[in-house]
Design an enzyme around this catalytic site. Structure first.
Site, mmCIF file in Angstrom:
data_model
loop_
_atom_site.group_PDB
_atom_site.id
_atom_site.type_symbol
_atom_site.label_atom_id
_atom_site.label_comp_id
_atom_site.label_asym_id
_atom_site.label_seq_id
_atom_site.Cartn_x
_atom_site.Cartn_y
_atom_site.Cartn_z
ATOM 1 C CD GLU A 40 -69.722 -3.128 -25.559
ATOM 2 O OE1 GLU A 40 -69.765 -1.918 -25.843
ATOM 3 O OE2 GLU A 40 -68.654 -3.718 -25.260
ATOM 4 C CE LYS A 110 -68.630 1.434 -24.272
ATOM 5 N NZ LYS A 110 -68.138 0.508 -25.316
ATOM 6 C CB CYS A 145 -67.018 -2.539 -22.882
ATOM 7 S SG CYS A 145 -65.620 -3.349 -23.694
#
Length: 258
Positions: A40, A110, A145
């Site tokens: 990431e 995200k 994540c």
């Protein structure tokens, strides 16, 4: 199918261009791999919040172009991790997936922005679209994540046909036990392969956790890195997803579905 996860060390003294060149040096070792996953915001450094807007790019910028070139050179499906994307006045933590021809196959902004000891939620806009796409290596779902803590995202990816979860991450060492747990659980509860790429090193006084891994649909870790820069490799057979789902059809036994 040969898969690889690049566990990348973040070094605060490096520039974005230097990191990209170092990553490309690692990727050159992966000629012949079918699928490669990167971490990431590795080019800027996830915890380098002061650099987000300065180093943000549109899809037409050099980060996406360089990663497309690498995918084409390697002839591999490449989930190049994420970067800080700028679109007008908005900024996103955006993952990019390329096919083996270097064409941009899918993107993922995200959805769950991290706010615990993080400025991500202040600086960036969350995504709204779940990304599952067909590739030459199978049907993959993209996530980033903190998403790992939200099982409903992965359930929806399975309902969209996902066979492999690709997870790009900069997960801190402080919560390494959670990382280990979620990697296994997201795979076994959805009977999918999961491939994660995490960062290592100290960045902005945060120790990153590493332990990038390849997990099979039974929740068994097939390959895992430690706490230094490494390339995790494994061979997987996507037919295992179908066989396991038929042998132990837990997904068909769900009752509480929306």
């Amino acid at each position: 199918m040969k898969v690889a996860s690049v566990q990348f060390e973040i070094r605060d003294g490096e520039t974005k261009d230097e990191r990209i060149e170092r990553m490309i040096g690692l990727l050159k070792k992966l000629k012949g791999y079918d699928l490669i996953v990167l971490p990431e915001i590795w080019a800027t450094g996830y915890f380098s919040f002061d650099r987000y807007r300065e180093e943000a790019e549109p899809f037409s910028g050099p980060f996406v172009q360089r990663m497309a070139q690498v995918a084409r050179q390697l002839n591999s499906v490449l989930f190049a991790g994420s970067f800080v994307e700028q679109e007008g006045e908005q900024y996103y933590n955006t993952g990019v997936l390329f096919d083996a021809n270097g064409d941009l196959l899918a993107t993922y902004r995200k959805i769950h922005l991290f706010r615990y000891g993080s400025k991500e939620g202040e600086l960036l806009t969350r995504g709204e679209e779940i990304t599952v796409t067909e590739t030459k290596v199978g049907r993959v779902g993209l996530s980033t994540c903190y998403d790992l803590r939200f099982p409903e995202l992965y359930r929806k990816q399975v309902d969209l046909g996902a066979e492999i979860f690709l997870v790009t991450s900069a997960w801190p060492h402080q919560r390494l036990a959670h990382w280990q747990l979620f990697n296994a659980v997201r795979a076994v509860e959805n009977q999918c392969f999961l491939i994660s790429a995490n960062c290592v090193g100290h960045t902005r006084h945060v120790l990153l956790g590493g332990h990038s891994q390849v997990v099979d649909p039974w929740g068994v870790v097939r390959a895992q890195a430690g706490e230094s820069e490494a390339i995790v490799t494994a061979e997987i057979d996507l037919d295992e997803v179908k066989r396991i789902r038929e042998h132990f059809p837990q997904l068909k036994h769900r009752v509480l579905t929306s």
